[in-house]
Write a protein that holds these residues in place. Structure first.
Motif, short mmCIF file in Angstrom:
data_model
loop_
_atom_site.label_atom_id
_atom_site.label_comp_id
_atom_site.label_asym_id
_atom_site.label_seq_id
_atom_site.Cartn_x
_atom_site.Cartn_y
_atom_site.Cartn_z
N LEU A 163 0.87 -0.96 0.36
CA LEU A 163 -0.05 -0.37 0.00
C LEU A 163 0.96 1.70 0.42
O LEU A 163 -0.03 2.33 -0.23
CB LEU A 163 -1.37 -0.07 0.70
CG LEU A 163 -2.36 -1.34 1.32
CD1 LEU A 163 -2.51 -1.24 2.61
CD2 LEU A 163 -2.66 -1.37 0.28
N PHE A 164 1.94 1.28 -0.13
CA PHE A 164 2.90 2.21 0.45
C PHE A 164 4.56 1.84 0.29
O PHE A 164 4.69 0.70 -0.25
CB PHE A 164 2.84 2.94 1.86
CG PHE A 164 3.47 2.27 2.92
CD1 PHE A 164 4.83 2.24 3.63
CD2 PHE A 164 1.87 1.54 3.57
CE1 PHE A 164 5.23 1.22 4.48
CE2 PHE A 164 2.71 0.41 4.80
CZ PHE A 164 4.02 0.22 5.29
N SER A 165 5.14 3.33 0.09
CA SER A 165 6.76 2.71 -0.78
C SER A 165 7.05 3.41 0.65
O SER A 165 8.41 2.71 0.43
CB SER A 165 6.69 3.25 -1.82
OG SER A 165 6.10 3.11 -2.90
N LYS A 166 6.89 4.87 0.56
CA LYS A 166 8.20 5.13 2.03
C LYS A 166 7.00 5.05 2.88
O LYS A 166 5.87 5.65 3.35
CB LYS A 166 7.54 6.81 1.06
CG LYS A 166 9.15 6.40 -0.13
CD LYS A 166 8.70 8.12 -0.61
CE LYS A 166 8.93 8.40 -2.01
NZ LYS A 166 9.01 9.91 -2.70
N GLU A 167 7.42 4.70 4.46
CA GLU A 167 6.94 4.93 5.57
C GLU A 167 6.06 6.14 5.75
O GLU A 167 5.42 6.33 6.04
CB GLU A 167 9.05 5.20 6.37
CG GLU A 167 7.28 4.96 7.90
CD GLU A 167 8.20 4.78 9.37
OE1 GLU A 167 8.39 2.90 9.23
OE2 GLU A 167 8.94 5.45 9.54
N GLU A 168 7.32 7.47 5.11
CA GLU A 168 5.78 8.75 5.50
C GLU A 168 5.18 8.32 4.88
O GLU A 168 3.67 9.30 5.50
CB GLU A 168 6.31 9.83 4.93
CG GLU A 168 7.10 10.80 3.80
CD GLU A 168 8.62 9.63 4.03
OE1 GLU A 168 9.57 9.76 2.10
OE2 GLU A 168 8.95 9.02 4.99
N GLU A 169 4.27 7.91 3.90
CA GLU A 169 3.12 7.15 2.97
C GLU A 169 1.91 5.81 3.87
O GLU A 169 1.04 5.91 3.44
CB GLU A 169 3.01 6.45 1.97
CG GLU A 169 3.58 7.22 0.64
CD GLU A 169 4.69 7.37 -0.01
OE1 GLU A 169 3.78 5.71 -0.63
OE2 GLU A 169 5.31 7.85 -1.50
N ALA A 170 2.18 5.40 4.81
CA ALA A 170 2.16 4.45 5.77
C ALA A 170 0.55 5.10 6.00
O ALA A 170 -0.03 3.99 5.47
CB ALA A 170 3.16 3.76 6.27
N SER A 171 1.28 5.89 7.49
CA SER A 171 -0.15 5.78 8.13
C SER A 171 -1.49 5.74 7.29
O SER A 171 -2.43 5.88 7.70
CB SER A 171 0.34 6.78 9.36
OG SER A 171 1.32 6.78 9.90
N LYS A 172 -1.05 7.04 6.09
CA LYS A 172 -2.31 7.56 5.55
C LYS A 172 -2.91 6.51 4.79
O LYS A 172 -3.97 5.99 4.59
CB LYS A 172 -1.93 8.83 5.14
CG LYS A 172 -3.52 9.26 3.60
CD LYS A 172 -2.64 10.40 3.25
CE LYS A 172 -3.81 11.04 2.37
NZ LYS A 172 -3.79 10.77 1.16
N ALA A 173 -2.06 5.11 4.34
CA ALA A 173 -2.62 4.57 3.57
C ALA A 173 -2.99 3.39 3.69
O ALA A 173 -4.35 2.63 3.27
CB ALA A 173 -1.42 3.70 2.35
N VAL A 174 -2.33 3.14 4.85
CA VAL A 174 -3.18 2.32 5.98
C VAL A 174 -4.74 2.74 6.56
O VAL A 174 -5.83 1.79 6.52
CB VAL A 174 -1.99 1.27 6.74
CG1 VAL A 174 -2.73 0.30 8.41
CG2 VAL A 174 -0.64 1.01 6.54
N THR A 175 -4.18 3.30 7.07
CA THR A 175 -5.75 3.99 7.45
C THR A 175 -6.76 3.72 6.57
O THR A 175 -8.38 3.39 7.18
CB THR A 175 -5.77 6.34 8.26
OG1 THR A 175 -4.49 5.61 9.34
CG2 THR A 175 -7.08 5.72 8.40
N GLU A 176 -6.57 4.66 5.44
CA GLU A 176 -7.64 4.76 4.05
C GLU A 176 -7.97 2.89 3.31
O GLU A 176 -9.23 2.98 3.64
CB GLU A 176 -6.94 4.97 3.01
CG GLU A 176 -6.60 6.60 2.93
CD GLU A 176 -6.63 7.61 2.20
OE1 GLU A 176 -5.69 6.84 1.01
OE2 GLU A 176 -6.45 8.37 2.44
N HIS A 177 -7.18 2.35 3.55
CA HIS A 177 -7.37 0.83 3.64
C HIS A 177 -8.03 0.41 4.54
O HIS A 177 -9.18 -1.04 4.09
CB HIS A 177 -5.96 -0.19 3.17
CG HIS A 177 -5.75 -1.30 3.87
ND1 HIS A 177 -6.43 -2.14 2.66
CD2 HIS A 177 -5.39 -2.60 4.58
CE1 HIS A 177 -6.92 -4.05 2.58
NE2 HIS A 177 -6.36 -4.15 3.92
#
Length: 147
Positions: A14-28
């Protein structure tokens, strides 16, 4: 609920960079929300922390699996989630890690003595298993009890 371990190198990417992770996983989680109100997920160094209010213990367990089966997540901490009805959350005995060569039919045979009951496993994991013919080693799923 505690800390749950997952394999970091498998699952949905769902993400390539850790800074994208929180938003991507919450949306998932929000996309197929199993029943966790105000759900927020923060991911740091592979550990995901979930916050929100779960309608049931089952909803919380499903959210943990949705988060943990994301590539790059090694641990899920759900201690900050409140279960609205006060229901107790089950322990690891209801979770199963898919092994190489497993099929849902074989897992149902092992769990219930009847492979035809695999549909109950699919239904209990519909947020994690999108296609019953595509499961993979290391994926963690719920095994519903009492069938």
């Amino acid at each position: 609920m505690g800390l749950f371990d997952f394999a970091a190198d498998i699952g949905r990417k769902l993400f390539s960079k850790e800074e994208e992770a929180s938003k991507a996983v919450t949306e998932h989680v929000a996309e197929d929300n199993p029943g966790v109100e105000n759900v927020q997920v923060t991911v740091e160094n592979g550990e995901a922390k979930i916050t929100g209010v779960a309608t049931t213990a089952s909803a919380l367990e499903k959210a943990v699996l949705m988060v943990g089966n994301v590539m790059g997540v090694t641990h899920v901490n759900a201690d900050a989630v409140v279960v609205a009805n006060g229901e107790k959350v089950a322990g690891d005995e209801e979770f199963y890690i898919i092994q190489k060569g497993d099929t849902l039919w074989k897992i149902a045979e092992k769990a219930y003595g009847n492979g035809a009951k695999y549909k109950a496993i699919v239904e209990a994991n519909k947020e994690v298993i999108k296609d019953e013919n595509k499961i993979f080693p290391g994926q963690k799923i719920r095994i519903p009890k009492g069938l």
